[in-house]
Structures are given as structure tokens and as C-alpha cells.
Design a protein around this motif. Sequence first.
Motif, short mmCIF file in Angstrom:
data_model
loop_
_atom_site.label_atom_id
_atom_site.label_comp_id
_atom_site.label_asym_id
_atom_site.label_seq_id
_atom_site.Cartn_x
_atom_site.Cartn_y
_atom_site.Cartn_z
N UNK A 152 -2.95 -2.60 -5.62
CA UNK A 152 -4.03 -3.55 -5.37
C UNK A 152 -4.86 -3.21 -4.14
N UNK A 153 -4.30 -2.40 -3.21
CA UNK A 153 -4.98 -2.11 -1.96
C UNK A 153 -4.76 -0.65 -1.57
N UNK A 154 -5.75 -0.07 -0.90
CA UNK A 154 -5.75 1.36 -0.63
C UNK A 154 -6.14 1.67 0.81
N UNK A 155 -5.65 2.84 1.27
CA UNK A 155 -5.99 3.36 2.58
C UNK A 155 -7.31 4.12 2.52
N UNK A 156 -7.98 4.23 3.65
CA UNK A 156 -9.22 5.01 3.68
C UNK A 156 -8.92 6.49 3.44
N UNK A 161 -0.03 7.47 4.38
CA UNK A 161 0.94 6.45 3.99
C UNK A 161 0.46 5.10 4.47
N UNK A 162 0.92 4.05 3.85
CA UNK A 162 0.46 2.72 4.22
C UNK A 162 0.71 2.40 5.69
N UNK A 163 -0.25 1.73 6.30
CA UNK A 163 -0.07 1.25 7.68
C UNK A 163 0.20 -0.25 7.71
N UNK A 164 0.42 -0.84 6.54
CA UNK A 164 0.74 -2.27 6.46
C UNK A 164 2.25 -2.43 6.59
N UNK A 165 2.68 -3.09 7.64
CA UNK A 165 4.10 -3.19 7.94
C UNK A 165 4.90 -3.77 6.77
N UNK A 166 4.33 -4.77 6.11
CA UNK A 166 5.06 -5.46 5.06
C UNK A 166 5.22 -4.62 3.78
N UNK A 167 4.44 -3.54 3.67
CA UNK A 167 4.52 -2.70 2.47
C UNK A 167 5.43 -1.49 2.62
N UNK A 168 5.85 -1.22 3.84
CA UNK A 168 6.49 0.06 4.11
C UNK A 168 7.90 0.19 3.56
N UNK A 174 5.62 4.00 -3.99
CA UNK A 174 4.47 4.04 -3.10
C UNK A 174 3.95 5.47 -2.98
N UNK A 175 2.69 5.67 -3.34
CA UNK A 175 2.07 6.98 -3.28
C UNK A 175 1.16 7.08 -2.07
N UNK A 176 0.89 8.29 -1.58
CA UNK A 176 -0.10 8.44 -0.50
C UNK A 176 -1.43 7.82 -0.93
N UNK A 177 -2.07 7.17 0.01
CA UNK A 177 -3.35 6.52 -0.26
C UNK A 177 -3.23 5.06 -0.65
N UNK A 178 -2.01 4.62 -1.01
CA UNK A 178 -1.80 3.23 -1.41
C UNK A 178 -1.39 2.40 -0.21
N UNK A 179 -2.07 1.27 0.00
CA UNK A 179 -1.72 0.37 1.10
C UNK A 179 -0.73 -0.70 0.66
N UNK A 180 -0.92 -1.23 -0.54
CA UNK A 180 0.01 -2.21 -1.10
C UNK A 180 0.02 -2.03 -2.62
N UNK A 181 1.21 -2.24 -3.21
CA UNK A 181 1.35 -1.95 -4.65
C UNK A 181 1.80 -3.19 -5.41
N UNK A 182 1.00 -4.23 -5.33
CA UNK A 182 1.23 -5.42 -6.13
C UNK A 182 0.36 -5.33 -7.39
N UNK A 183 1.01 -5.35 -8.56
CA UNK A 183 0.28 -5.22 -9.81
C UNK A 183 -0.39 -6.54 -10.15
#
Length: 489
Positions: A152-156, A161-168, A174-183
Motif C-alpha cells: 500500500x505504501x512505497x519508498x522514494x 528498505x522501509x524506514x517505517x519502524x512499525x513495518x520493519x 517485504x521487498x526493497x522499495x516497499x514502505x508498508x505491505x498491507x493489502x
Amino acid sequence: MLTDRRNLMTQGALLGAGLATGALAPIAAAQTGAAKRYVSKRPAPADRRFVSKAVEQEIARVSRMIADPELAWLFANAYPNTLDTTVRMGRVDGKPDSFVITGDIPCLWLRDSAAQVKSYLHLAQQDPKLRELFRGLIARHARSVLIDPYANAFMEDPAARTNLEWSQVDETEMKPGVAERKWEIDSLCYSMRLSHGYWATTRDATPFDAQWADAMRAIVRTFREQQRKDGPGPYKFQRASRQPTETLLAGYGAPTRKVGMIHSGFRPSDDACQYPLFVPANMFAVTTLREMAQVANGARSDSALANDATALADEVAAAIAQYGTMKLPDGRDVWAYEVDGFGNAIFMDDANVPSLSSMAWLGCVPASDARWQRTAAAAWSDANPWFFKGTAGEGIGGPHQGMDYIWPMSLIVRGLTATDDATILKCLATLKRTHAGTGFMHEAFEKDDATKFTRDWFAWANGLFGEFVLHLAATRPQLLKAPLDGIRV
């Protein structure tokens, strides 16, 4: 303790990206017999991330139509907020790239970014810079979907790798470029809606290249996977959290009968579905799949893609018609919010869009549809457990911020779909008196005390408010001249 998106929601003074550093000339006006000056909350011109002459002219034009100085000030602050503070322009393979963050979270949500720019779409034909912005965002969406259509959310940086603490530490792929993976079904719907809106407005085929077509095929494939006819599909997600709305039962959600509707792990609020057959998003998918087919045919002459999208839309629409309704205790026949295919259903509504309340505005049903009218009326009543009424206002909230918190987004959607002046004016008046002196829309405010609010910098709500005012300027300009101070809950 593990944090999540909720922990970034703040209240109080404006904090984000120059929002408190506005240096424009103040708006001067007479109010209740005394001169009152409203100082712009926009960043100084040199600090704005994206400037469109067409948008600046639109701000001036519409502001002159608004009699209430505070409402005019709110519009002038909120409408350009996405451009002022959230757009990062670049180039990828010699083509424009637009990275649009949500505001106080420095990542791109497919849903939010598409919704944030929608209110500028009508100006794209006359502004080459806006066309570049839309081309760049359509391309960014396509590349993001091809990284992972379940995110649902992506890194620039697509390699980051995600910089969102809650997603780590989420238990998911989790793939590179993905910030959060909620379908969330609606994430992909918004990408289709972005493309169709641009094509319908400009007839510019430039962004609809082979990469875009690959992304659209990935969307159709993902929706078919999540019909789950041949198993649960490749997506699985769990998160360690005290909030049950942050994770999925066994990684897949509650059990369902496979009836042809698309399963969703999460709602547009980023909260987990109680039942995975989320009706508003399925209805939105039907509409946007048909819109995608129009773009595939018109911009690319790709009849195979168009036919595949249309066939899926027809199948899902038939399943919704059979399984997506319910009866309230008083006997009213309405759309359900979520169902499981076994006959279980819940009725509620959440402020985030797509919602049951927003179906007519999103073009999923005609505004005259009797079932939708019953559904929307029930959503704005005690039949909806997330409808709240207090001394500060009334409106719909949701589990994301919890009890007694009303989302301005719900008031805006109600105003956009209302057909009577009194309801529209009531929504405007409530929005005007609940910004807590900040000059911007928030995520949510407490029903009895608007100084208790979440998210100082929430660009989607600001853009939606701008869209509401533009809608009134085009359809009911007389309401922008009406006095608002005497209107109460």
C-alpha cells in the motif's frame, strides 16, 4: 514497544514542512463588525515544492467567490497543500517522476497520492507543469505496482528498505522499495482512477506506455488471485501489535466462502477487515476496472487488456449484487460494509474513502439509487457504531483513531453528495469551526473538543476540502456567500 502509524499522529501546533512558516500577505476582511486579518499558513513562495500558475489563479478566482473570510483562508491554505509541501519531482529514464508523500509520513501511499492530486486535474489541460506532474505520478504508480501489487505504501528509493519502524518486523514478504505491505483493494483502484482521470481530462496518451500496461495486467492478476478460487493466494501478513486491527488472523483474515468477490486484508484506513469481502472496495474495483478498460482501448488500442478488465468487473459486480447487501434491524435493505459469503455481514461505515457513504461520489452507483440513499442515511445515524455527535460536531470516524473522534473527511464527503443546501452549509460550518485555529484540515477531532485532533499535516484531507469548495463554486456558488457563524450541530 512496537510503534505503528497511529503513533505519528500528533496534536497541537503545526509541525510539518514549513506549514507554520507562511509569509504571504494576509487576507483582510471585516468579520462581525471588526477588521480581522488571516495570515497565510502556506510556506513562503521560495519554499514551495511545486508551483502551478493555474492553481494560483484558481485559488484567487475561487477565494473571491467566498464571503466568509475564515472559509476563504482555509481554502487558500488547504487547496494547494499537496503541491506546496508533498511533491518531489525528478526524472527516471528521461521521463518525469513524481513522488507524493502523505504529509507527516514521508512515503507514498497509492491511495493518498492519487487522491491528493485529484483536485488539480481540471487544470491540467491548461498547465504543462501539471501535466508533467500527472505523467510522473502515473509512471511512479506503475513502477510501484510492479514492485509489489500487494503493497500500500512505497519508498522514494526503489532499492531502499522501509524506514517505517512499525513495518520493519512484519511477517510478510517485504521487498526493497516497499514502505508498508498491507493489502488493500482500494490502493490499486486509485491507480486506475488516477490514470482514467488524466486520460479523460487531457486525452494525452504519453504516460500509457508498455510499463503502464504491465502494471494494469498485474492489477487484474492480483484481483483474480484475491478472489481465492484456487487457494488463498500469495499474500500473507501478520504484525505484532496490541491493536487487533493491525494484523490478520493466521495471516489471511477470517474464513470466507469464495463467491467471486475480491478479498481485502485491510480497509482504506489501513485497519484490518473484520470480514475480508469488503463491499465498498469491491464496488470501487468494478468501477475502476471499467475505467481502466477505457484507457487501455482509447490510449493503447489494447483490446485484450480492456476485455480482461471488463470481464473481471462484470464477475465481481454480479457477486456483489448477490452477496453484498443486508437488512438492518428495522428492515431497511442496504449495502453491507463487509461480508464473508456465508451469510454473515456487518453494517458500519468508516470515514476513509472508499466508504459506503462515498459510493455515489466515486461513481459506483447513481446518486439517485434508492439502496445507496438508504445506506448513506443509515451510515450518518446511530445505526453506524462509528457515527458520533457532540458539541463540536457530528460525523463518522472509525477504528483507526477510535471512539468519539470525527474525521473531517466524512463531513466533506457528505457535503459532496448532499442535495439540499442545509446539509451542505452545516458541513461547511462544522469544518470551519473544527480546524482548531490551524488553518488546515486534520485527520480527526474529538466530538466535544476540536482542539484535540490528530495529524497536523494530512494532505489528503486538505485536498479533499479544496475539492469540496471547488465543487460548490461550480455547482452552488450561492452557498459560498452564505453566513456560516449561526449554523450549529
